[in-house]
Design a protein around this motif. Structure first.
Motif, short mmCIF file in Angstrom:
data_model
loop_
_atom_site.label_atom_id
_atom_site.label_comp_id
_atom_site.label_asym_id
_atom_site.label_seq_id
_atom_site.Cartn_x
_atom_site.Cartn_y
_atom_site.Cartn_z
N GLY A 75 2.27 4.88 -3.20
CA GLY A 75 2.95 3.73 -3.81
C GLY A 75 2.54 2.41 -3.18
N SER A 76 1.31 2.34 -2.66
CA SER A 76 0.84 1.13 -1.98
C SER A 76 -0.46 0.64 -2.63
N GLU A 77 -0.41 0.45 -3.94
CA GLU A 77 -1.63 0.05 -4.65
C GLU A 77 -2.23 -1.25 -4.12
N ASP A 78 -1.38 -2.10 -3.55
CA ASP A 78 -1.87 -3.40 -3.06
C ASP A 78 -2.29 -3.35 -1.59
N TYR A 79 -2.30 -2.18 -1.01
CA TYR A 79 -2.67 -2.10 0.41
C TYR A 79 -4.07 -2.68 0.63
N PRO A 80 -4.23 -3.57 1.62
CA PRO A 80 -5.54 -4.23 1.80
C PRO A 80 -6.64 -3.28 2.29
N MET A 90 -7.14 5.66 5.21
CA MET A 90 -6.19 5.04 4.29
C MET A 90 -4.77 5.47 4.61
N HIS A 91 -4.61 6.78 4.77
CA HIS A 91 -3.28 7.34 5.05
C HIS A 91 -2.68 6.68 6.29
N ASP A 92 -3.45 6.64 7.37
CA ASP A 92 -2.93 6.10 8.62
C ASP A 92 -2.68 4.59 8.51
N GLY A 93 -3.61 3.89 7.87
CA GLY A 93 -3.47 2.44 7.70
C GLY A 93 -2.20 2.09 6.94
N ILE A 94 -1.95 2.82 5.86
CA ILE A 94 -0.76 2.57 5.03
C ILE A 94 0.50 2.80 5.86
N HIS A 95 0.49 3.86 6.69
CA HIS A 95 1.68 4.15 7.50
C HIS A 95 1.88 3.12 8.60
N VAL A 96 0.78 2.64 9.18
CA VAL A 96 0.90 1.59 10.20
C VAL A 96 1.47 0.32 9.56
N GLU A 97 0.96 -0.02 8.38
CA GLU A 97 1.45 -1.20 7.65
C GLU A 97 2.94 -1.05 7.33
N ASN A 98 3.30 0.14 6.86
CA ASN A 98 4.71 0.38 6.50
C ASN A 98 5.63 0.34 7.72
N ALA A 99 5.05 0.56 8.91
CA ALA A 99 5.83 0.49 10.15
C ALA A 99 5.96 -0.95 10.64
N GLY A 100 5.41 -1.88 9.88
CA GLY A 100 5.56 -3.29 10.23
C GLY A 100 4.42 -3.87 11.03
N ILE A 101 3.36 -3.09 11.21
CA ILE A 101 2.20 -3.60 11.96
C ILE A 101 1.10 -3.94 10.95
N PRO A 102 0.68 -5.19 10.89
CA PRO A 102 -0.36 -5.55 9.92
C PRO A 102 -1.61 -4.69 10.13
N SER A 103 -2.16 -4.18 9.05
CA SER A 103 -3.35 -3.33 9.18
C SER A 103 -4.29 -3.57 8.00
#
Lengths: 352, 74
Positions: B34-39, B1-14
């Motif tokens: 703060g990413s409650e909607d993270y897929p 989760m941690h890594d996925g959220i950071h990849v997403e926040n870096a602009g790479i869909p995850s």
């Protein structure tokens, strides 16, 4: 770093009400807490010469900065005395060091506790037990320093069981797990001296680990070491499972181990710590046949696998040997690491 | 989760795949950042005992959902 941990101020009328309120707030390990009044917390900070806002360390994966104020509040709740604060602070600093990788052992299904080993003059000064029942109940410093570390993990580092602590079975050391080495009772160099500190310095060493496995062999040194090695080599420790052992091609990358040796140190007069470590290192191993049968390694057992061995410890120096336990008998214990050394490494910090 | 959220926040869909016994942990981590909607795609626990073929089959079952999240903006 943003600190998303909350600070809560509560007003209560009497001590019992305060204890119940701590339960309602979800603080703690299930046992009653000493209410962390502002006055008591300030007293602990003063004993350590720290400002409440001073940052001791951080757990970036959980966006938490751990301040001296939070350490003090949890030390109060655990039942510590103010003079224990420097030890609790040093242990907190050690477990937040990057090498310890707290996010791993504090969340893993493998379920570890943080063993705190106290060395140097402070152990005697504040009365950390290194002898009879050192892992058991009955001593305030051991009970409350270890408990303070667990409360810091839960209340400040978000290692909440079922949420970020996913330990499948846990172990009793997760309530409290703090011991000292009986330095004055042995000719062996104490652990902190072996790790580069001076005898007059005080230190804590933190180690993410399983529960102690008692070793009841009490004969001559070779027999005792044979039993210790056998216990440390058992299948099912975190050192002998697939996640730790990995591929035979990748080389040995399993974990560290703590070995405690009790009783009369005269039994060991012809042995140095190095000799003990070398002797154990050569014997803490498992055959490829056993590792295949346990599905640690893939494939069928083949001819010759019974005679081929895999060491479960990277180097002899990864055996943290301490003289500790009651004088009554030469019993020992083996404490396997939570996982491979690359996942978490024991860390020693000076108590200031 | 941690890594996925950071990849997403870096602009790479995850997207993160997580077994269903870890739903509180996954949602807790998303909330912490703060990413409650993270897929997040939840799949039946456990997967650790699966052999290679069983794991491949599970991956094939999940693949359309993964593609849907990554290119469908869900």
């Amino acid at each position: 770093m943003q600190d998303v941990g909350e600070t809560t101020t509560v007003v209560w009328n009497d001590a019992l009400e305060a204890i119940e309120r701590c339960y309602e707030l979800g603080w703690g390990d299930g046992l009653p807490l000493v209410p962390p009044t502002q006055g008591r917390v300030a007293q602990f900070l003063e004993a350590a010469g720290k400002a409440s806002s001073e940052v001791v360390g951080e757990i970036p994966e959980r966006r938490r900065e751990i301040t001296a104020g939070k350490v003090a509040a949890n030390a109060v709740m655990a039942g510590c005395l103010p003079e224990y604060m420097p030890v609790v602070l040093a242990a907190t600093e050690a477990m937040l060091a990057p090498l310890f990788n707290l996010v791993g052992p504090s969340s893993s299904m493998g379920g570890s506790a943080v063993l705190v080993i106290v060395n140097g003059p402070v152990a005697q000064k504040i009365g950390v037990n290194s002898r009879n029942n050192l892992f058991g109940p009955g001593n305030r410093a051991n009970a409350t320093i270890g408990r303070a570390i667990r409360l810091i993990l839960m209340n400040a580092c978000a290692a909440i069981p079922g949420l970020f602590d996913r330990s499948v079975i846990g172990h009793p050391g997760k309530y409290t797990y703090c011991i000292a080495e009986a330095e004055s009772e042995t000719h062996w160099n104490p652990l902190h001296v072996e790790r580069g500190f001076k005898p007059g310095q005080s230190t804590v060493t933190v180690f993410a680990s399983e529960s102690p496995r008692q070793v009841r062999s009490v004969g001559h040194p070779e027999a005792i070491l044979h039993a210790i090695a056998d216990t440390a080599s058992s299948l099912g420790t975190n050192m002998s499972t697939s996640g730790s052992v990995g591929s035979r091609d990748a080389g040995v990358r399993q974990g560290e181990i703590v070995v405690t040796v009790a009783g009369n140190s005269a039994l060991w007069q012809d042995w140095t710590k190095k000799q003990v470590r070398d002797h154990l290192y050569a014997r803490i191993r498992r055959s490829v046949a056993d590792l295949k049968t346990a599905q640690v390694f893939p494939g069928e057992v083949e001819p010759g696998d019974e005679e081929r061995y895999v060491s479960l410890i990277p180097e002899p120096e990864d055996i943290l040997l301490i003289f500790a336990g009651g004088e009554e008998s030469n019993m020992s214990s083996v404490i396997p690491s939570w996982g491979p050394k690359v996942g978490s490494t024991a860390v020693t910090r000076e108590v200031k | 989760m941690h890594d996925g959220i950071h990849v997403e926040n870096a602009g790479i869909p995850s997207v993160t795949i997580c077994t269903d016994r870890f739903i509180p942990t996954a949602k807790g981590m998303a909330k912490m950042w703060g990413s409650e909607d993270y897929p997040t795609i939840f799949t039946q626990h456990p997967i650790e005992n699966m052999n290679r073929e069983q794991l491949r089959q599970r991956a094939e079952e999940l693949a359309p959902q993964v593609v849907g999240v990554l290119v469908g903006g869900q």
